[in-house]
Scaffold this motif. Structure first.
Motif, PDB file in Angstrom:
ATOM      1  N   GLU A 127       4.537  -0.645  -1.717  1.00  0.00           N
ATOM      2  CA  GLU A 127       3.944  -1.851  -2.289  1.00  0.00           C
ATOM      3  C   GLU A 127       2.668  -1.476  -3.044  1.00  0.00           C
ATOM      4  OE1 GLU A 127       3.132  -4.948  -3.839  1.00  0.00           O
ATOM      5  OE2 GLU A 127       4.754  -5.307  -2.397  1.00  0.00           O
ATOM      6  N   VAL A 128       2.663  -1.698  -4.362  1.00  0.00           N
ATOM      7  CA  VAL A 128       1.529  -1.254  -5.182  1.00  0.00           C
ATOM      8  C   VAL A 128       0.566  -2.389  -5.514  1.00  0.00           C
ATOM      9  CG1 VAL A 128       2.799   0.666  -6.187  1.00  0.00           C
ATOM     10  CG2 VAL A 128       2.873  -1.575  -7.306  1.00  0.00           C
ATOM     11  N   THR A 129       0.813  -3.571  -4.960  1.00  0.00           N
ATOM     12  CA  THR A 129      -0.086  -4.694  -5.219  1.00  0.00           C
ATOM     13  C   THR A 129      -1.509  -4.356  -4.773  1.00  0.00           C
ATOM     14  OG1 THR A 129       1.718  -6.260  -4.858  1.00  0.00           O
ATOM     15  CG2 THR A 129      -0.531  -7.135  -4.758  1.00  0.00           C
ATOM     16  N   ALA A 130      -2.442  -4.438  -5.706  1.00  0.00           N
ATOM     17  CA  ALA A 130      -3.865  -4.181  -5.438  1.00  0.00           C
ATOM     18  C   ALA A 130      -4.114  -2.772  -4.902  1.00  0.00           C
ATOM     19  CB  ALA A 130      -4.429  -5.213  -4.473  1.00  0.00           C
ATOM     20  N   GLN A 131      -3.219  -1.835  -5.171  1.00  0.00           N
ATOM     21  CA  GLN A 131      -3.413  -0.473  -4.652  1.00  0.00           C
ATOM     22  C   GLN A 131      -4.660   0.172  -5.248  1.00  0.00           C
ATOM     23  OE1 GLN A 131      -0.488   2.675  -5.545  1.00  0.00           O
ATOM     24  NE2 GLN A 131      -0.571   3.247  -3.371  1.00  0.00           N
TER      25      GLN A 131
END
Length: 282
Positions: free
Chosen positions: A142-146
């Protein structure tokens, strides 16, 4: 270090974490110029590193910090466990009120201090927790806000490191030390064009004699030597990592006469610019 033995996590070529877990002796004789902000944590290991042509020996659990432009080489090392964090300036933008943990704060962009910091057992646990959190974040699908998460963990690591340095290394806030810091910042910004102690003293609102006395109080080199050494360091960097002529380098560093620059450099290093370049590249 043996590249094939290193596990690296990266984010868009602007932030990376390398994990080294092996025991191997290596020697890199050829100096390399650092092109990104770098944090090395030698958790288990020993060796001798050369940073900006100065030699530093270490033995287990040390952190050191390099800025773009600095010259780094390995004289000897035997590493069992180590980590390397690298990032570009655009990845780590810190506001003015956070100046101690910024790229020009306590840890980075300071060629005038020993770059090593030694964490205690408690500090080590905190740093290890942040590193493990970083690795977990790199591994997430999951790359959300990474980007934000990685940046937050990097800032936490740097904050811990600043606290360690402030606790175990003397960072005074008295008048003499403040003047030294202000002077060193001015030199860093102007050493290519201003070579006179008088110029810097005038900008700081003190007399050259008073400035020299302040340096004597904190046991530092003279202001004149300070300026000279910064010019010489930049000359060494340019001699190694550009194809510019000695004349061009002399002009870039504020010398109108390349012959005078050569004498200046030789007096400081006991070698002519061309001899220094030849010796370093052989």
């Amino acid at each position: 270090m043996a590249v094939q033995e290193i596990l690296t996590y990266s984010y868009k070529d602007i932030f990376s974490l390398s994990v080294i877990q092996f025991e191997k002796a290596c020697v890199f004789n050829k100096p390399e110029q650092v092109d990104a902000y770098s944090i090395y944590w030698i958790k288990e290991g020993k060796g001798i590193y050369n940073i900006d042509f100065e030699s530093y020996a270490f033995d287990d659990n040390v952190l050191f910090f390099l800025s773009p432009g600095q010259v780094f080489s390995v004289e000897s090392e035997k590493i069992k466990e180590a980590y390397k964090i690298t990032f570009v300036r655009d990845f780590y933008c810190i506001q003015t009120h956070d100046k101690e943990v910024a790229c020009n704060g306590v840890l980075f962009n300071n060629v005038y201090e020993t770059p090593f910091v030694k964490p205690c057992e408690s500090d080590t646990r905190k740093l290890q927790f942040v590193l493990e959190s970083l690795i977990d974040e790199f591994k997430r699908n999951e790359v959300t806000a990474q980007y934000d998460m990685l940046q937050t963990y990097l800032k936490q690591f740097i904050i811990h490191s600043v606290r360690i340095k402030k606790e175990y290394h003397i960072i005074k806030d008295d008048t003499e030390t403040k003047l030294f810091k202000d002077f060193s910042l001015l030199v860093e910004q102007n050493f290519k064009t201003l070579h006179s102690v008088t110029h810097y003293a005038n900008r700081l609102g003190v007399s050259p004699k008073s400035l020299t006395k302040h340096f004597q109080k904190i046991g530092s080199q003279t202001p004149s030597d300070f300026i000279k050494n910064r010019i010489v360091l930049e000359a060494q960097r340019q001699l190694l990592y550009t194809n510019d002529s000695v004349k061009h380098i002399a002009y870039d560093l504020g010398f109108n006469d390349s012959a005078y620059f050569t004498r200046f450099f030789k007096k400081a290093t006991s070698k002519s610019p061309l001899q220094f370049k030849k010796d370093q590249r052989n």
